[in-house]
Design an enzyme around this catalytic site. Structure first.
Site, PDB file in Angstrom:
ATOM      1  N   ASP A  65      44.248  28.981  45.142  1.00  0.00           N
ATOM      2  CA  ASP A  65      43.928  30.104  45.147  1.00  0.00           C
ATOM      3  C   ASP A  65      42.210  29.694  44.146  1.00  0.00           C
ATOM      4  OD1 ASP A  65      43.058  33.128  44.926  1.00  0.00           O
ATOM      5  OD2 ASP A  65      44.109  33.081  42.835  1.00  0.00           O
TER       6      ASP A  65
ATOM      7  N   ASP B  29      39.791  33.369  42.432  1.00  0.00           N
ATOM      8  CA  ASP B  29      40.220  34.248  40.769  1.00  0.00           C
ATOM      9  C   ASP B  29      41.095  34.031  40.642  1.00  0.00           C
ATOM     10  OD1 ASP B  29      37.103  34.612  41.968  1.00  0.00           O
ATOM     11  OD2 ASP B  29      37.912  35.344  43.935  1.00  0.00           O
TER      12      ASP B  29
ATOM     13  N   GLU C  56      38.211  37.200  36.793  1.00  0.00           N
ATOM     14  CA  GLU C  56      38.014  38.374  37.158  1.00  0.00           C
ATOM     15  C   GLU C  56      37.071  39.046  35.656  1.00  0.00           C
ATOM     16  OE1 GLU C  56      38.539  40.083  39.636  1.00  0.00           O
ATOM     17  OE2 GLU C  56      39.708  38.246  40.732  1.00  0.00           O
TER      18      GLU C  56
ATOM     19  N   GLY D  34      36.305  42.530  47.543  1.00  0.00           N
ATOM     20  CA  GLY D  34      35.259  43.027  46.750  1.00  0.00           C
ATOM     21  C   GLY D  34      35.170  44.906  47.117  1.00  0.00           C
ATOM     22  N   LYS D  35      34.771  44.573  48.479  1.00  0.00           N
ATOM     23  CA  LYS D  35      34.274  45.346  49.683  1.00  0.00           C
ATOM     24  C   LYS D  35      35.688  46.654  49.460  1.00  0.00           C
ATOM     25  CE  LYS D  35      32.826  42.740  53.013  1.00  0.00           C
ATOM     26  NZ  LYS D  35      32.567  41.559  52.547  1.00  0.00           N
ATOM     27  N   GLU D  36      36.864  45.808  49.393  1.00  0.00           N
ATOM     28  CA  GLU D  36      37.781  46.821  49.855  1.00  0.00           C
ATOM     29  C   GLU D  36      38.252  47.370  48.892  1.00  0.00           C
ATOM     30  OE1 GLU D  36      37.517  43.700  50.357  1.00  0.00           O
ATOM     31  OE2 GLU D  36      38.204  44.030  52.889  1.00  0.00           O
ATOM     32  N   ARG D  37      38.046  46.794  47.105  1.00  0.00           N
ATOM     33  CA  ARG D  37      38.222  47.324  45.854  1.00  0.00           C
ATOM     34  C   ARG D  37      37.312  48.405  45.597  1.00  0.00           C
ATOM     35  NH1 ARG D  37      38.201  42.700  42.652  1.00  0.00           N
ATOM     36  NH2 ARG D  37      40.028  42.210  44.074  1.00  0.00           N
TER      37      ARG D  37
ATOM     38  N   LYS E  59      26.131  42.029  44.305  1.00  0.00           N
ATOM     39  CA  LYS E  59      27.398  41.569  43.657  1.00  0.00           C
ATOM     40  C   LYS E  59      27.523  40.019  43.863  1.00  0.00           C
ATOM     41  CE  LYS E  59      31.066  40.813  42.630  1.00  0.00           C
ATOM     42  NZ  LYS E  59      32.737  40.238  43.595  1.00  0.00           N
TER      43      LYS E  59
ATOM     44  N   THR F 216      41.713  31.353  49.298  1.00  0.00           N
ATOM     45  CA  THR F 216      40.744  33.031  48.435  1.00  0.00           C
ATOM     46  C   THR F 216      40.354  33.332  49.343  1.00  0.00           C
ATOM     47  OG1 THR F 216      39.751  33.755  46.551  1.00  0.00           O
ATOM     48  CG2 THR F 216      38.451  31.925  48.411  1.00  0.00           C
TER      49      THR F 216
ATOM     50  N   ASN G 234      30.522  32.314  46.870  1.00  0.00           N
ATOM     51  CA  ASN G 234      30.780  32.368  44.813  1.00  0.00           C
ATOM     52  C   ASN G 234      32.030  31.547  44.822  1.00  0.00           C
ATOM     53  OD1 ASN G 234      29.872  35.012  45.270  1.00  0.00           O
ATOM     54  ND2 ASN G 234      32.438  35.931  45.331  1.00  0.00           N
TER      55      ASN G 234
END
Ligand code: XBP
Ligand code: MG
Length: 249
Positions: free
Chosen positions: A8, A10, A17, A52-55, A84, A121, A127
């Site tokens: 993984d 992050d 994070e 990120g989009k889902e968050r 972002k 990931t 990223n």
């Protein structure tokens, strides 16, 4: 028998994070003139939603931001996420986020011993490249036979999709690989694909439920920064022949 390590990113390769993703989200919100701002604590809660989009979408609905802000929410979120990502990549290029203790050592040792490397990931591919390049140099991208990242699977972690895809591309079975994760969501994803998993927890995930992990450590560790074992197999707080065989394997 052990043919590949699947990492993984992050929270596992680096603590990205709190001061990475969170900071980049907040700057993208400010650039767009929004009054959204994620404190370290709020972000810890939002991490339950991967991606990120889902968050952001979850935040908009759970914090009553949707109706008032924008009719075309999907477009707003896509624009914020693109910005972002740009900010986050710039942050990594300024080398502000180091790899966690022991990560580089273990990657190098695996390479030396012929153990293949892969990544599974939720985060965006740019990223991942930015982190590897800034922390290990441009050549390190080629250390990984498969980099599974972002929106390439139908469902993000805790669904096992990304691990299944990486296993398929490696052409290996789960019993030939070991996953490295930092969170309960990541552990569920890896276990769902049938993988044994080593956890290195961090400040955001230390209280997660790691039942089912093969090993739970505070860090991989290096000379001078030893790792501490928190848990070996759930419910097993004493040494057994199985544990010893697992270690020898
Ligand atoms: C990582 C994530 C990601 C990052 C943000 O989870 O949940 O959403 O926080 O990345 P994991 P993007 O470590 O389990 O893969 O904004 O690029 O989605
Ligand atoms: Mg993680």
């Amino acid at each position: 028998m052990l043919k590949a390590f699947i990492f993984d990113v992050d929270g596992t390769l680096a603590d990205t994070e709190r001061h990475g993703h969170r900071a980049a989200f907040n700057r993208a919100f400010a650039d767009a003139g929004l009054d959204w701002s994620w404190s370290e604590e709020t972000y810890g809660e939002l991490l339950a939603v991967t991606g990120g989009k889902e968050r952001m979408l979850h935040y908009v609905h759970s914090h009553g931001k949707a109706e008032r802000e924008h009719a075309d929410l999907e477009r707003l979120i896509a624009g914020l996420h693109a910005r972002k990502t740009e900010i986050y990549v710039e942050l990594l290029q300024s080398s502000l986020i180091p790899l966690r203790s022991g990560v580089k050592r273990l990657l190098l040792e695996a390479r030396e011993r012929g153990i293949r490397l892969a990544i599974a990931t939720t985060t965006t591919p740019q990223n991942v490249s930015a982190l590897l390049i800034s922390a290990l140099g441009a050549d390190s991208i080629d250390w990984f036979d498969v980099i599974g990242a972002g929106d390439i699977v139908p469902q993000k972690k805790p669904a096992p999709d990304i691990y299944r895809l990486v296993l398929r591309e490696l052409e290996l079975g789960p019993d030939e690989c070991l996953a490295f994760e930092d969170s309960a969501n990541g552990l569920r994803a890896a276990r769902g694909a049938g993988l044994e998993t080593v956890i290195t927890y961090n400040g955001y995930t230390e209280n997660d439920d790691f039942s089912g992990a093969a090993l739970v450590l505070d860090r991989l560790g290096d000379a001078g920064s030893p790792s501490r074992v928190l848990q070996q197999r759930q419910g097993q707080d004493y040494l057994t022949v199985d544990t010893i065989e697992g270690i020898l394997r």
